[in-house]
Design a protein around this motif. Sequence first.
Motif, mmCIF file in Angstrom:
data_model
loop_
_atom_site.group_PDB
_atom_site.id
_atom_site.type_symbol
_atom_site.label_atom_id
_atom_site.label_comp_id
_atom_site.label_asym_id
_atom_site.label_seq_id
_atom_site.Cartn_x
_atom_site.Cartn_y
_atom_site.Cartn_z
ATOM 1 N N LYS A 281 37.726 69.634 60.025
ATOM 2 C CA LYS A 281 36.866 69.790 61.198
ATOM 3 C C LYS A 281 36.287 68.472 61.674
ATOM 4 C CE LYS A 281 35.709 74.553 59.994
ATOM 5 N NZ LYS A 281 34.627 75.530 59.696
ATOM 6 N N GLY A 282 36.762 67.358 61.113
ATOM 7 C CA GLY A 282 36.341 66.053 61.588
ATOM 8 C C GLY A 282 35.242 65.409 60.783
ATOM 9 N N SER A 283 34.392 66.197 60.135
ATOM 10 C CA SER A 283 33.326 65.623 59.320
ATOM 11 C C SER A 283 33.907 65.070 58.023
ATOM 12 C CB SER A 283 32.259 66.671 59.018
ATOM 13 O OG SER A 283 32.823 67.768 58.333
ATOM 14 N N ASP A 284 33.257 64.060 57.473
ATOM 15 C CA ASP A 284 33.759 63.410 56.265
ATOM 16 C C ASP A 284 33.645 64.319 55.046
ATOM 17 O OD1 ASP A 284 34.421 61.126 57.596
ATOM 18 O OD2 ASP A 284 32.701 59.951 56.904
ATOM 19 N N VAL A 285 34.656 64.262 54.200
ATOM 20 C CA VAL A 285 34.603 64.893 52.882
ATOM 21 C C VAL A 285 34.492 63.755 51.871
ATOM 22 C CG1 VAL A 285 35.772 66.338 51.190
ATOM 23 C CG2 VAL A 285 36.000 66.849 53.636
ATOM 24 N N ARG A 286 33.385 63.726 51.169
ATOM 25 C CA ARG A 286 33.122 62.624 50.249
ATOM 26 C C ARG A 286 33.659 62.948 48.865
ATOM 27 N NH1 ARG A 286 30.317 59.010 52.790
ATOM 28 N NH2 ARG A 286 29.136 59.611 54.656
ATOM 29 N N PHE A 287 34.144 61.906 48.201
ATOM 30 C CA PHE A 287 34.689 62.093 46.858
ATOM 31 C C PHE A 287 34.588 60.786 46.090
ATOM 32 C CE2 PHE A 287 38.134 61.143 49.810
ATOM 33 C CZ PHE A 287 38.816 60.105 49.207
ATOM 34 N N GLU A 288 34.872 60.854 44.800
ATOM 35 C CA GLU A 288 34.825 59.693 43.933
ATOM 36 C C GLU A 288 36.193 59.467 43.301
ATOM 37 O OE1 GLU A 288 31.709 60.238 41.099
ATOM 38 O OE2 GLU A 288 30.121 59.976 42.592
ATOM 39 N N ALA B 84 37.237 67.187 45.217
ATOM 40 C CA ALA B 84 36.572 67.556 46.472
ATOM 41 C C ALA B 84 37.550 67.754 47.612
ATOM 42 C CB ALA B 84 35.542 66.479 46.854
ATOM 43 N N MET B 85 38.768 67.202 47.495
ATOM 44 C CA MET B 85 39.763 67.330 48.553
ATOM 45 C C MET B 85 40.791 68.414 48.248
ATOM 46 S SD MET B 85 38.777 65.159 50.836
ATOM 47 C CE MET B 85 40.160 64.912 51.960
ATOM 48 N N ARG B 86 40.469 69.292 47.304
ATOM 49 C CA ARG B 86 41.375 70.382 46.939
ATOM 50 C C ARG B 86 40.847 71.745 47.387
ATOM 51 N NH1 ARG B 86 45.209 69.310 42.805
ATOM 52 N NH2 ARG B 86 45.347 67.076 42.392
ATOM 53 N N GLU B 87 39.849 71.732 48.263
ATOM 54 C CA GLU B 87 39.231 72.988 48.677
ATOM 55 C C GLU B 87 39.935 73.642 49.853
ATOM 56 O OE1 GLU B 87 36.791 74.383 46.914
ATOM 57 O OE2 GLU B 87 37.036 72.689 45.539
ATOM 58 N N SER B 88 40.713 72.868 50.603
ATOM 59 C CA SER B 88 41.452 73.440 51.728
ATOM 60 C C SER B 88 42.834 72.800 51.783
ATOM 61 C CB SER B 88 40.720 73.199 53.054
ATOM 62 O OG SER B 88 40.863 71.853 53.490
ATOM 63 N N PHE B 89 43.759 73.515 52.399
ATOM 64 C CA PHE B 89 45.119 72.991 52.520
ATOM 65 C C PHE B 89 45.121 71.683 53.297
ATOM 66 C CE2 PHE B 89 49.035 72.417 54.899
ATOM 67 C CZ PHE B 89 49.996 72.525 53.909
ATOM 68 N N TRP B 90 44.375 71.626 54.396
ATOM 69 C CA TRP B 90 44.374 70.437 55.254
ATOM 70 C C TRP B 90 43.905 69.219 54.477
ATOM 71 C CZ3 TRP B 90 41.875 66.423 57.603
ATOM 72 C CH2 TRP B 90 42.399 65.960 58.828
ATOM 73 N N ASP B 91 42.818 69.372 53.724
ATOM 74 C CA ASP B 91 42.293 68.246 52.957
ATOM 75 C C ASP B 91 43.273 67.813 51.865
ATOM 76 O OD1 ASP B 91 40.057 68.423 54.529
ATOM 77 O OD2 ASP B 91 38.780 69.317 52.987
ATOM 78 N N MET B 92 43.825 68.772 51.158
ATOM 79 C CA MET B 92 44.739 68.446 50.076
ATOM 80 C C MET B 92 46.014 67.801 50.592
ATOM 81 S SD MET B 92 46.006 70.964 47.023
ATOM 82 C CE MET B 92 47.105 70.410 45.720
#
Length: 437
Positions: free
Chosen positions: A100-107, A337-345
């Motif tokens: 959705k355009g907002s940043d997904v933060r991760f380490e 944190a990037m495994r919560e949705s298909f798009w992010d993953m």
Amino acid sequence: MIGKNWIAAAICAAAIFSFGEGRAQQAPASPSVDAPELAALGGYAVGVADLDFVDKARADPLQGAEAPAIVDRHVPIKLWYPAAAKGTGTRYRTALPGEKGSDVRFEVPGLATPGAAVAKGRFPLVILAHGYSNTPEVLSWLGENLASKGYVVVAPGFRDPPITIRTPAARAGPLASRPLDIAFVAAEAQRRARGGQGVFAAADAGRTALIGYSMGGYGVLTAAGAPLDPAVAQATRGVLAPYVAGGPRAETLKVADLKAVVAIAPASNLYGTPLWAAPGVAAIRAPTLFIVGSQDHVVGYAPGVRTLFEQEVHAPRYLLTFREAAHSIALIGAPPAMRESFWDMDWFEDAVWRKDRLMAVQVHFITAFLDRNVKGEEAKAAYLDGLVSNSNDGKWAGAPGGRYAGFSPGAPASTIWKGFQPSRVSGMNFEFRPAQP
């Protein structure tokens, strides 16, 4: 040089957090046990520093109403370098745009220690350019690994608009910034190296290499000499007009003392805008390693990256193809944190290939390629030259049976790619073309 014991300790220390399945996540620069030979970490500890390079009074297509605003362009730098002694490692904190355009933060766990003392010596300089809306941290697997092998790696953060904003106005920023930032950062790093400034005192400006992924691949091929197509002038609100083929500042984009180029899934056409004018990549003379997946539908395979490989006729060049792989070959594996949705993953993971495998094979070939062409280590030619094109076709009559973990010695004893384990050499192609006069 530092022994291997500290490396094992650093790898353990870098296993900082876990996936949902409970297994520890190691630093991406640490190769898996089935990695090819040259993917192994080198003998140096790794340091990391954050810097800010400022390109004064530059036109920015993302600012200004009637015309691009003239502003100071701040380019954050992630600097990986050979360190004098082992440290505690680090955790990189970064973010990529979510669906959705907002940043997904991760380490991301790292082997490098912030502020570590620099190792003694003079080390080649590598500019490492990330892709559209990426960050340097997602290329830490390569930056840290190369630093452990005696390279000073300068990774600019290009601060792109979110890739979810698919307007010509938003795309003007990355299209303009890649070649301008890469040329500026390379020149500034070389200047600091020649002046003996800080960490750069350990860098050898006369031995410079460029590595770029996706949009960064477009940038490094341009900085290596491919002339910009005049069409990019309009696509960047005129910012690149002085730099297109025949323009008054076109030559300023070329990086001096360039010894080698690595282009990983490089873009050559952006939403219908051709990026280079004739002769295109045929203008490049530096040895080049192209890396791509055969199912890369973002930048294309043939036509696409394979076409660039065929067209770069005046440089010795290699093409590593991962059969059935797509575009996301150069990013780290997806953080939790990037495994919560298909798009992010889908930013990170390939549908067919293990990500740690993709990274290990790439760093094996990049190491051989840079060591040979930048450091002058001719012994590394055996890892590059004379290989069977299709990795499946290699034979090793004397190989031990079973789950043998040893590496192929290469020709003449074996046609399995040198440095690969016999059961871990399928699904790839590796090709070479010599330079024509």
